[in-house]
Design a protein around this motif. Structure first.
Motif, PDB file in Angstrom:
ATOM      1  N   LEU A 244       1.319  -0.908  -5.946  1.00 51.24           N
ATOM      2  CA  LEU A 244       2.020  -2.055  -5.374  1.00 51.24           C
ATOM      3  C   LEU A 244       1.067  -3.170  -4.978  1.00 51.24           C
ATOM      4  CD1 LEU A 244       4.678  -0.235  -3.141  1.00 51.24           C
ATOM      5  CD2 LEU A 244       4.929  -1.108  -5.472  1.00 51.24           C
ATOM      6  N   GLY A 245      -0.217  -2.947  -5.132  1.00 50.78           N
ATOM      7  CA  GLY A 245      -1.188  -3.991  -4.832  1.00 50.78           C
ATOM      8  C   GLY A 245      -1.555  -4.053  -3.365  1.00 50.78           C
TER       9      GLY A 245
ATOM     10  N   PRO B 155      -3.147  -2.161   1.757  1.00 54.04           N
ATOM     11  CA  PRO B 155      -2.271  -1.779   0.641  1.00 54.04           C
ATOM     12  C   PRO B 155      -0.807  -2.013   0.992  1.00 54.04           C
ATOM     13  CG  PRO B 155      -3.932  -0.103   1.027  1.00 54.04           C
ATOM     14  CD  PRO B 155      -4.045  -1.069   2.171  1.00 54.04           C
ATOM     15  N   VAL B 156      -0.071  -2.594   0.050  1.00 54.66           N
ATOM     16  CA  VAL B 156       1.348  -2.875   0.284  1.00 54.66           C
ATOM     17  C   VAL B 156       2.114  -1.574   0.519  1.00 54.66           C
ATOM     18  CG1 VAL B 156       3.445  -3.764  -0.800  1.00 54.66           C
ATOM     19  CG2 VAL B 156       1.298  -5.027  -1.002  1.00 54.66           C
TER      20      VAL B 156
ATOM     21  N   LEU C  99       1.940  -0.682   4.169  1.00 54.01           N
ATOM     22  CA  LEU C  99       2.777  -1.556   4.996  1.00 54.01           C
ATOM     23  C   LEU C  99       4.251  -1.195   4.867  1.00 54.01           C
ATOM     24  CD1 LEU C  99       1.070  -5.009   4.283  1.00 54.01           C
ATOM     25  CD2 LEU C  99       0.920  -3.662   6.376  1.00 54.01           C
ATOM     26  N   LEU C 100       4.690  -0.950   3.627  1.00 47.81           N
ATOM     27  CA  LEU C 100       6.094  -0.590   3.422  1.00 47.81           C
ATOM     28  C   LEU C 100       6.397   0.791   3.993  1.00 47.81           C
ATOM     29  CD1 LEU C 100       7.078  -1.800  -0.167  1.00 47.81           C
ATOM     30  CD2 LEU C 100       7.816  -2.687   2.037  1.00 47.81           C
ATOM     31  N   GLY C 101       5.448   1.701   3.861  1.00 48.52           N
ATOM     32  CA  GLY C 101       5.668   3.051   4.387  1.00 48.52           C
ATOM     33  C   GLY C 101       5.921   3.052   5.877  1.00 48.52           C
ATOM     34  N   GLN C 102       5.180   2.232   6.612  1.00 52.06           N
ATOM     35  CA  GLN C 102       5.405   2.145   8.049  1.00 52.06           C
ATOM     36  C   GLN C 102       6.707   1.417   8.376  1.00 52.06           C
ATOM     37  OE1 GLN C 102       1.901   0.233   9.593  1.00 52.06           O
ATOM     38  NE2 GLN C 102       0.559   1.969   9.158  1.00 52.06           N
TER      39      GLN C 102
ATOM     40  N   ASP D  69       3.119 -14.267   0.733  1.00 48.26           N
ATOM     41  CA  ASP D  69       2.432 -13.030   0.358  1.00 48.26           C
ATOM     42  C   ASP D  69       3.182 -12.418  -0.825  1.00 48.26           C
ATOM     43  OD1 ASP D  69       1.034 -10.683   0.236  1.00 48.26           O
ATOM     44  OD2 ASP D  69       0.986 -10.384   2.406  1.00 48.26           O
ATOM     45  N   THR D  70       2.855 -12.898  -2.028  1.00 52.74           N
ATOM     46  CA  THR D  70       3.608 -12.544  -3.231  1.00 52.74           C
ATOM     47  C   THR D  70       3.689 -11.041  -3.492  1.00 52.74           C
ATOM     48  OG1 THR D  70       2.962 -14.660  -4.198  1.00 52.74           O
ATOM     49  CG2 THR D  70       3.826 -12.997  -5.694  1.00 52.74           C
ATOM     50  N   PRO D  71       2.594 -10.283  -3.465  1.00 55.43           N
ATOM     51  CA  PRO D  71       2.701  -8.841  -3.731  1.00 55.43           C
ATOM     52  C   PRO D  71       3.637  -8.126  -2.765  1.00 55.43           C
ATOM     53  CG  PRO D  71       0.415  -9.552  -3.807  1.00 55.43           C
ATOM     54  CD  PRO D  71       1.191 -10.696  -3.248  1.00 55.43           C
ATOM     55  N   LEU D  72       3.601  -8.508  -1.494  1.00 52.73           N
ATOM     56  CA  LEU D  72       4.463  -7.858  -0.513  1.00 52.73           C
ATOM     57  C   LEU D  72       5.927  -8.232  -0.745  1.00 52.73           C
ATOM     58  CD1 LEU D  72       4.727  -6.059   1.923  1.00 52.73           C
ATOM     59  CD2 LEU D  72       4.156  -7.998   3.398  1.00 52.73           C
ATOM     60  N   ILE D  73       6.180  -9.494  -1.075  1.00 53.02           N
ATOM     61  CA  ILE D  73       7.559  -9.923  -1.348  1.00 53.02           C
ATOM     62  C   ILE D  73       8.131  -9.162  -2.543  1.00 53.02           C
ATOM     63  CG2 ILE D  73       9.008 -11.860  -2.044  1.00 53.02           C
ATOM     64  CD1 ILE D  73       7.110 -13.706  -0.550  1.00 53.02           C
TER      65      ILE D  73
END
Length: 336
Positions: free
Chosen positions: A81-82, A90-91, A94-97, A274-278
């Motif tokens: 996920l970048g 790492p994205v 962030l998403l896991g949390q 923040d393109t990768p996170l979006i």
């Protein structure tokens, strides 16, 4: 044939996720601003000059849009996920949390919304007093017309600041989830309640209800075991939409209640470009949305045996009636 139908719908779901990802990628590309430049000039933790070139090569930001898109697809399919352009983390981390926070909030809000909708709908249809029935029928409109941020502020004012039952700052475990979940549930339950009232009204007038009463079936058993089961079929079509509303409403609610869930990091990612996170959030939300809709579609035959997975004329007619009942009534010159 049923297996073929399921595979076809799974393929349609994958196509929906792919098209959503492509549309958002194209939208982010044409938006004004440069995410790398924003990161370099950020007053908080600016990006060092030495890290610019590796970042450009990693994401192919210096290449054509098609190459950037194919690179992002390749990384996504490989499970990469970048990295966040803002924090450098790492994205996936962030998403896991954030997923855990939002999952608890959305699940609690969904349960509360269903309980609210069912309770209000039962009062609106079966309450012995006409005044209670009329008041219950007015509640969904009130829920739908009240902004979620206003509901959140009112709940904080009453239960946090005046009564002191919960803290507006400290994390008190599940107690800290109740108010934001109730805020989401109030907005979502309005539509479910309207459809449930329509379904219960129609089911209670069916001939089988008269027959069961004549056979001596008790009223609670008749209502719960037969009327609610048949009258809730149109409301089932809203489950997928409800999940979408919960995820969309989480952006506002998590901001109001300072919860670091998917909605909160999405708001920050859009603000910082923040393109990768979006893109990772888009994949997550669209996947959840299509999976819930797919599961809802497959549950239809278990609730109503008249509805099959195969697109027969009878099943299409039943699905069409359920979908029509789930749509909000059109405004006319007389009702406007």
């Amino acid at each position: 044939m049923a297996a073929v139908t399921v595979l076809r719908r799974v393929g349609q779901s994958v196509l929906v996720v792919a098209l959503t990802y492509t549309l958002v990628f194209a939208t982010l590309f044409v938006l004004p601003g440069d995410p790398i430049a924003n990161r370099i000039t950020s007053p908080i933790n600016p990006l060092p000059e030495t890290a610019v070139q590796p970042l450009l090569e990693y994401y192919r930001f210096d290449r054509s849009p098609v190459e950037q898109y194919l690179t992002s697809i390749g990384r996504l399919l490989s499970g990469d996920l970048g990295f966040s352009l803002t924090s450098g983390r790492p994205v996936a981390d962030l998403l896991g949390q954030a997923i855990a926070e939002t999952a608890v909030l959305a699940l609690t809000a969904f349960v509360l919304a269903v309980l609210l909708a069912l309770g209000i709908a039962l009062l609106a249809v079966f309450a012995p007093l006409r005044g209670v029935r009329n008041a219950a029928r007015a509640v969904p409109g009130l829920f739908l017309s009240t902004p979620s941020f206003l509901v959140g502020f009112l709940l904080l004012q009453v239960f946090a600041f005046q009564l002191g039952w919960v803290s507006s700052v400290r994390d008190q475990g599940f107690a800290s989830v109740v108010l934001p979940a109730l805020t989401l549930a109030i907005g979502v339950s309005g539509t479910i309640t309207q459809v449930l009232i329509q379904g219960l009204d129609k089911a209670s007038r069916e001939p089988f209800v008269t027959v069961l009463r004549a056979k001596g079936v008790s009223e609670p058993r008749l209502v719960v075991g037969h009327v609610v089961k048949n009258g809730s079929i149109p409301a089932l079509t809203l489950v997928g939409l409800t999940i979408g509303e919960l995820l969309a409403g989480a952006v506002v609610v998590e901001t109001v209640f300072s919860r670091t869930g998917v909605g909160f990091i999405t708001q920050q990612a859009v603000r910082d470009q923040d393109t990768p996170l979006i893109l990772a959030v888009v994949v997550l939300v669209s996947t959840v949305f299509v999976l819930v809709n797919l599961a809802t579609d497959l549950l239809y035959p278990l609730i109503d045996p008249r509805i099959s997975l195969e697109p027969t004329r009878a099943s299409r007619a039943i699905r069409r009636r359920a979908t029509d009942a789930a749509r909000p009534p059109k405004r006319t010159a007389r009702t406007a």
